[in-house]
Design an enzyme around this catalytic site. Structure first.
Site, PDB file in Angstrom:
ATOM      1  N   SER A  97      -1.466 -57.193 -14.173  1.00  0.00           N
ATOM      2  CA  SER A  97      -2.893 -56.854 -14.240  1.00  0.00           C
ATOM      3  C   SER A  97      -3.702 -57.657 -13.216  1.00  0.00           C
ATOM      4  CB  SER A  97      -3.386 -57.052 -15.676  1.00  0.00           C
ATOM      5  OG  SER A  97      -4.625 -56.444 -15.884  1.00  0.00           O
ATOM      6  N   ASN A 121       1.623 -53.288 -14.120  1.00  0.00           N
ATOM      7  CA  ASN A 121       0.345 -52.753 -14.599  1.00  0.00           C
ATOM      8  C   ASN A 121      -0.792 -53.138 -13.655  1.00  0.00           C
ATOM      9  OD1 ASN A 121       2.169 -53.578 -17.110  1.00  0.00           O
ATOM     10  ND2 ASN A 121       1.037 -51.727 -17.658  1.00  0.00           N
ATOM     11  N   HIS A 242      -0.541 -51.073 -21.581  1.00  0.00           N
ATOM     12  CA  HIS A 242      -0.842 -52.138 -20.625  1.00  0.00           C
ATOM     13  C   HIS A 242       0.016 -53.383 -20.801  1.00  0.00           C
ATOM     14  CE1 HIS A 242      -3.333 -53.763 -17.475  1.00  0.00           C
ATOM     15  NE2 HIS A 242      -3.610 -54.829 -18.201  1.00  0.00           N
TER      16      HIS A 242
END
Length: 268
Positions: A97, A121, A242
């Site tokens: 992320s 992700n 996620h």
């Protein structure tokens, strides 16, 4: 109760864990609101054959915050300093992320420090609607009046809400420093396009992994980056969102172990 892993600190105040040994070294960088513990399954598995270093983002876990409000470029510069302080490089770097954006920045600006790169992700060129939504969340978080459990509905399916992964992530979000969270989220919200054009110039082996049901770090984003990178490969894990490294750790661990076997070409 949240179990805290033992940390060391670099001279500039970055907290890190260093486990295992082997021919390959992997550096792990987590996402906004998380900390080293979010990499637990990967640390355990990869440390069987590699040296694994996991780092707390600034203002997260045990790491000193950056002077603010920092932009993504400052987080990338921070990570470059961490690699220098630990005398690492070229090294395998994997980010989740926000960590994936930082890894992208290092690949774009300091490819000599990179051996292989993995984005888990990762976001890439959000749509206008997605950009407005994430900027609105950033404004809410910066205001201090935010719901720490709100990300959970995006990150996990209904069926996963009684899982150990869900409980861990919920506890990490509850524990995160509000100012550090706000600083990182603002950089995350505004940073998806800063280094987005870099991939055709990144000659290192690059893995782009996400869950098929991740609503924000989409399969289409991962596929687009993989197509642009000369040595890019994509892995989309069906039915996951996620926090895929926690909801299907065996699958992610296998993908990372395979990534570490990809041949690295010498620069010419």
């Amino acid at each position: 109760m949240l179990q805290t892993l033992q940390r060391s600190r670099t001279p500039s105040g970055a907290a890190y864990l260093d486990q295992g040994e082997g021919d390959e070294t992997v550096v792990l960088i987590h996402g906004v609101g998380m900390r080293i513990e979010a990499w637990g399954p990967q640390i355990e598995r990869l440390a069987e054959t590699c040296r694994v270093i996991a780092v707390d983002l600034p203002g997260h876990g045990g790491s000193t915050p950056l002077d603010g409000p920092p932009r993504l470029e400052q987080f990338v510069a921070w990570f470059g300093r961490v690699l220098e302080e630990l005398s690492l490089g070229p090294v395998n770097v994997a980010g989740h992320s926000m960590g994936a954006l930082i890894v992208t920045g290092i690949a774009a600006t300091a490819q000599d420090k990179v051996r292989r790169v993995a984005l888990l992700n990762g976001v890439h060129r959000r749509s206008e609607a997605a950009r407005k939504a994430v900027m609105a969340r950033a404004d809410e978080i910066v205001s201090g009046a935010f719901d720490r459990e709100a990300p959970l509905s995006r990150w996990f399916s209904v069926e996963e809400r009684n899982s150990e992964a869900y409980v861990l992530v919920r506890d990490l979000l509850q524990a995160v420093d509000a100012a550090g969270y706000a600083d990182a989220y603002r950089a995350f919200a505004s940073g998806d396009s800063i280094y987005s054009d870099c991939w055709p110039r990144v000659t290192r082996p690059a893995l782009f992994l996400t869950g098929s049901d991740d609503m924000n770090s989409t399969a289409e984003m991962a596929q687009g980056m993989a197509r642009a990178a000369p040595h890019g490969k994509v892995v989309v894990i069906p039915g996951h969102r996620h926090m895929v490294n926690l909801t299907t750790p065996e699958t992610v661990n296998a993908a990372l172990a395979d990534w570490l076997t990809w041949e690295v070409e010498n620069d010419t």
